[in-house]
Scaffold this motif. Structure first.
Motif, mmCIF file in Angstrom:
data_model
loop_
_atom_site.group_PDB
_atom_site.id
_atom_site.type_symbol
_atom_site.label_atom_id
_atom_site.label_comp_id
_atom_site.label_asym_id
_atom_site.label_seq_id
_atom_site.Cartn_x
_atom_site.Cartn_y
_atom_site.Cartn_z
ATOM 1 N N MET A 1 -42.323 -24.093 2.009
ATOM 2 C CA MET A 1 -41.328 -23.168 1.064
ATOM 3 C C MET A 1 -41.719 -24.149 -0.264
ATOM 4 S SD MET A 1 -39.485 -21.437 2.995
ATOM 5 C CE MET A 1 -40.862 -21.082 4.226
ATOM 6 N N CYS A 2 -41.481 -23.284 -1.182
ATOM 7 C CA CYS A 2 -41.908 -23.803 -2.722
ATOM 8 C C CYS A 2 -40.891 -22.979 -3.557
ATOM 9 C CB CYS A 2 -43.143 -23.546 -2.974
ATOM 10 S SG CYS A 2 -44.587 -24.028 -2.018
ATOM 11 N N ILE A 3 -40.755 -23.529 -4.667
ATOM 12 C CA ILE A 3 -39.951 -22.629 -5.781
ATOM 13 C C ILE A 3 -40.472 -23.012 -7.227
ATOM 14 C CG2 ILE A 3 -38.419 -24.926 -6.234
ATOM 15 C CD1 ILE A 3 -36.299 -22.520 -6.734
ATOM 16 N N ALA A 4 -40.991 -21.888 -8.107
ATOM 17 C CA ALA A 4 -41.292 -22.225 -9.299
ATOM 18 C C ALA A 4 -40.707 -21.565 -10.421
ATOM 19 C CB ALA A 4 -42.876 -21.509 -9.388
ATOM 20 N N VAL A 5 -40.545 -22.093 -11.487
ATOM 21 C CA VAL A 5 -40.081 -21.401 -12.559
ATOM 22 C C VAL A 5 -40.984 -21.426 -13.861
ATOM 23 C CG1 VAL A 5 -39.076 -23.828 -13.621
ATOM 24 C CG2 VAL A 5 -38.140 -21.548 -14.511
ATOM 25 N N PHE A 6 -41.247 -20.288 -14.364
ATOM 26 C CA PHE A 6 -42.170 -20.162 -15.558
ATOM 27 C C PHE A 6 -41.889 -19.336 -16.597
ATOM 28 C CE2 PHE A 6 -43.097 -16.990 -12.502
ATOM 29 C CZ PHE A 6 -43.381 -15.837 -13.076
ATOM 30 N N LEU A 7 -42.213 -19.604 -17.911
ATOM 31 C CA LEU A 7 -42.084 -18.909 -19.200
ATOM 32 C C LEU A 7 -43.327 -18.142 -19.349
ATOM 33 C CD1 LEU A 7 -40.496 -19.991 -22.314
ATOM 34 C CD2 LEU A 7 -42.642 -19.188 -22.415
ATOM 35 N N LEU A 17 -45.801 -21.542 -19.475
ATOM 36 C CA LEU A 17 -45.337 -22.922 -19.091
ATOM 37 C C LEU A 17 -45.066 -22.597 -17.587
ATOM 38 C CD1 LEU A 17 -42.637 -24.107 -21.962
ATOM 39 C CD2 LEU A 17 -44.844 -25.214 -21.250
ATOM 40 N N LEU A 18 -45.417 -23.487 -16.855
ATOM 41 C CA LEU A 18 -45.017 -23.377 -15.367
ATOM 42 C C LEU A 18 -44.484 -24.844 -14.776
ATOM 43 C CD1 LEU A 18 -45.239 -21.974 -12.311
ATOM 44 C CD2 LEU A 18 -47.445 -23.113 -12.431
ATOM 45 N N LEU A 19 -43.440 -24.815 -13.835
ATOM 46 C CA LEU A 19 -43.180 -25.962 -13.080
ATOM 47 C C LEU A 19 -42.983 -25.444 -11.618
ATOM 48 C CD1 LEU A 19 -40.397 -27.189 -15.560
ATOM 49 C CD2 LEU A 19 -42.245 -28.520 -14.637
ATOM 50 N N LEU A 20 -43.632 -26.121 -10.590
ATOM 51 C CA LEU A 20 -43.659 -25.829 -9.429
ATOM 52 C C LEU A 20 -43.393 -27.058 -8.314
ATOM 53 C CD1 LEU A 20 -46.024 -23.055 -7.838
ATOM 54 C CD2 LEU A 20 -45.642 -25.357 -6.641
ATOM 55 N N ASN A 21 -42.482 -26.823 -7.373
ATOM 56 C CA ASN A 21 -42.416 -27.779 -6.218
ATOM 57 C C ASN A 21 -42.995 -27.258 -5.301
ATOM 58 O OD1 ASN A 21 -41.012 -29.677 -7.935
ATOM 59 N ND2 ASN A 21 -38.983 -29.272 -7.024
ATOM 60 N N ARG A 22 -43.921 -28.019 -4.582
ATOM 61 C CA ARG A 22 -44.435 -27.753 -3.417
ATOM 62 C C ARG A 22 -43.799 -28.393 -2.305
ATOM 63 N NH1 ARG A 22 -49.477 -30.292 0.039
ATOM 64 N NH2 ARG A 22 -49.631 -28.368 1.435
ATOM 65 N N ASP A 23 -43.142 -27.638 -1.324
ATOM 66 C CA ASP A 23 -42.599 -28.123 -0.158
ATOM 67 C C ASP A 23 -43.311 -28.044 1.094
ATOM 68 O OD1 ASP A 23 -40.301 -28.554 -1.601
ATOM 69 O OD2 ASP A 23 -39.260 -26.584 -1.265
ATOM 70 N N GLU A 24 -43.588 -29.147 1.818
ATOM 71 C CA GLU A 24 -44.389 -29.213 3.210
ATOM 72 C C GLU A 24 -43.946 -30.499 3.921
ATOM 73 O OE1 GLU A 24 -45.979 -28.213 5.724
ATOM 74 O OE2 GLU A 24 -46.922 -27.034 4.378
ATOM 75 N N TYR A 25 -44.490 -30.442 5.013
ATOM 76 C CA TYR A 25 -44.450 -31.965 5.776
ATOM 77 C C TYR A 25 -45.018 -33.084 5.055
ATOM 78 C CZ TYR A 25 -42.209 -29.437 9.593
ATOM 79 O OH TYR A 25 -41.256 -28.792 10.534
ATOM 80 N N SER A 203 -31.755 -26.790 -1.831
ATOM 81 C CA SER A 203 -31.683 -27.403 -3.072
ATOM 82 C C SER A 203 -33.150 -27.201 -3.818
ATOM 83 C CB SER A 203 -31.496 -28.753 -2.943
ATOM 84 O OG SER A 203 -32.518 -29.540 -1.946
ATOM 85 N N ILE A 204 -33.261 -27.427 -5.005
ATOM 86 C CA ILE A 204 -34.680 -27.296 -5.849
ATOM 87 C C ILE A 204 -35.559 -28.433 -5.304
ATOM 88 C CG2 ILE A 204 -35.686 -27.478 -8.205
ATOM 89 C CD1 ILE A 204 -32.959 -26.329 -9.341
ATOM 90 N N PHE A 205 -34.952 -29.581 -5.359
ATOM 91 C CA PHE A 205 -35.950 -30.905 -4.752
ATOM 92 C C PHE A 205 -35.292 -30.655 -2.999
ATOM 93 C CE2 PHE A 205 -36.852 -34.960 -3.247
ATOM 94 C CZ PHE A 205 -38.106 -35.116 -3.976
ATOM 95 N N VAL A 206 -36.300 -30.708 -2.161
ATOM 96 C CA VAL A 206 -35.833 -30.495 -0.794
ATOM 97 C C VAL A 206 -36.493 -31.864 0.068
ATOM 98 C CG1 VAL A 206 -36.249 -29.556 1.237
ATOM 99 C CG2 VAL A 206 -36.019 -27.920 -0.647
ATOM 100 N N GLY A 216 -40.135 -31.624 3.004
ATOM 101 C CA GLY A 216 -39.640 -31.487 1.733
ATOM 102 C C GLY A 216 -40.522 -31.358 0.476
ATOM 103 N N THR A 217 -40.152 -31.620 -0.796
ATOM 104 C CA THR A 217 -40.916 -31.712 -1.993
ATOM 105 C C THR A 217 -41.865 -32.864 -2.006
ATOM 106 O OG1 THR A 217 -39.126 -30.539 -2.940
ATOM 107 C CG2 THR A 217 -40.952 -31.446 -4.272
ATOM 108 N N ARG A 218 -42.916 -32.416 -2.121
ATOM 109 C CA ARG A 218 -44.097 -33.468 -1.756
ATOM 110 C C ARG A 218 -44.910 -33.813 -3.293
ATOM 111 N NH1 ARG A 218 -48.184 -33.744 2.861
ATOM 112 N NH2 ARG A 218 -49.314 -35.103 1.300
ATOM 113 N N SER A 219 -44.846 -32.547 -4.050
ATOM 114 C CA SER A 219 -45.370 -32.729 -5.283
ATOM 115 C C SER A 219 -44.764 -31.703 -6.329
ATOM 116 C CB SER A 219 -47.065 -32.245 -5.477
ATOM 117 O OG SER A 219 -46.949 -30.825 -4.829
ATOM 118 N N THR A 220 -44.898 -31.951 -7.478
ATOM 119 C CA THR A 220 -44.354 -31.062 -8.770
ATOM 120 C C THR A 220 -45.441 -30.900 -9.648
ATOM 121 O OG1 THR A 220 -42.021 -31.947 -8.448
ATOM 122 C CG2 THR A 220 -42.704 -30.957 -10.648
ATOM 123 N N ALA A 221 -45.699 -29.835 -9.930
ATOM 124 C CA ALA A 221 -46.914 -29.772 -10.825
ATOM 125 C C ALA A 221 -46.209 -28.923 -12.185
ATOM 126 C CB ALA A 221 -47.891 -28.668 -10.444
ATOM 127 N N GLY A 222 -46.611 -29.153 -13.259
ATOM 128 C CA GLY A 222 -46.384 -28.699 -14.531
ATOM 129 C C GLY A 222 -47.620 -28.343 -15.306
#
Length: 264
Positions: A1-7, A17-25, A203-206, A216-222
């Motif tokens: 699972m992941c979530i991203a918001v971007f403009l 502009l992009l922010l992305l959470n990568r969710d993984e073991y 949650s946004i951060f898992v 859960g969230t193991r990285s956030t990229a912007g």
């Protein structure tokens, strides 16, 4: 699972502009973002499947990926991490070979962005142009009104509107993508998996303890792209159970040759 918001193409200084959470073991082998062999593609790398969840190039292309939340996945399917580095034309022919995915591909030079999904299963591959504005991609279709997606979009809009000329990706990542608040009303969950599992992912951060280890969230990229073509790729990532951060900055190479369009 992941979530991203971007403009996209709706800010006077920042076309993207992009922010992305990568969710993984947390125990899944992963390389932090960096230039791949050849020095043309920048992104993290899953060391199990060999692919990525987010990649960009010196030529001004960006692609990022989320999974589709569904009950049954095929163990024989190709790794979805291959998708961000494939050409759109080839992807359309092979999309059925992958488990459910959402993929966004953009060409920053020709100012085109497309959203591609191979779900619902059995239907033609969905390809649609992404319009200028703020968008959120979670584990359903683009801009689906899931609670955490709606909360992330609202908070992102407020921070962008209140920001001064210089937008800090580090500040945005901290204020937006570390949010551990879970959904208050469980009836708003998608009801695809068990409610307990969906609640843990709401949650946004898992961060979930499972029999297979922490998930859960193991990285956030912007990614911040200026109108001048300067790209800043900022990543906060987990390595050996410690949080680290780095930023890579480069300029888009604008070729004088005709730019290949991301369309069919």
């Amino acid at each position: 699972m992941c979530i991203a918001v971007f403009l996209w193409q709706s800010h006077p200084l920042y076309p993207f502009l992009l922010l992305l959470n990568r969710d993984e073991y947390h125990n899944r082998p992963t390389k932090a973002s960096g230039w791949w062999e050849g020095g043309e593609i920048l992104g993290g790398q899953d060391e199990v499947g060999g692919g990525t969840w987010l990649a960009c190039s010196k030529q001004g292309r960006v692609a990022f990926l989320t999974n589709v939340l569904e009950l049954h996945a095929s163990p024989e399917a190709k790794t979805r991490g291959d998708l961000p580095v494939r050409f759109l034309e080839k992807l359309v022919k092979e999309a059925h070979q992958y488990n459910g995915f959402n993929l966004v591909m953009a060409d920053l030079v020709c100012k085109s962005m497309f959203y591609i999904s191979n779900r619902p299963k059995g239907e033609p591959v969905l390809i649609q142009e992404v319009k200028p504005g703020v968008h959120v991609l979670s584990n359903a279709k683009l801009d689906s009104p899931w609670p955490k997606a709606q909360r992330l979009e609202l908070k992102f809009r407020k921070l962008i509107e209140n920001a001064e000329d210089a937008i800090s990706m580090e500040e945005l990542a901290e204020k937006l993508m570390r949010d551990k608040e879970k959904v208050a009303d469980r009836s708003k969950l998608p009801h695809i998996h068990s409610l307990d599992w969906e609640y843990d992912l709401s949650s946004i951060f898992v961060e979930v303890d499972t029999p297979l280890g922490c998930y859960g969230t193991r990285s956030t990229a912007g990614i911040k792209v200026r109108a001048s073509g300067e790209v800043s790729f900022h990543e906060i990532y987990l390595e050996n159970n410690k949080w680290k951060a780095h930023t890579v900055t480069y300029n888009i190479h604008r070729s004088n040759q005709k730019v290949e369009q991301l369309c069919i």
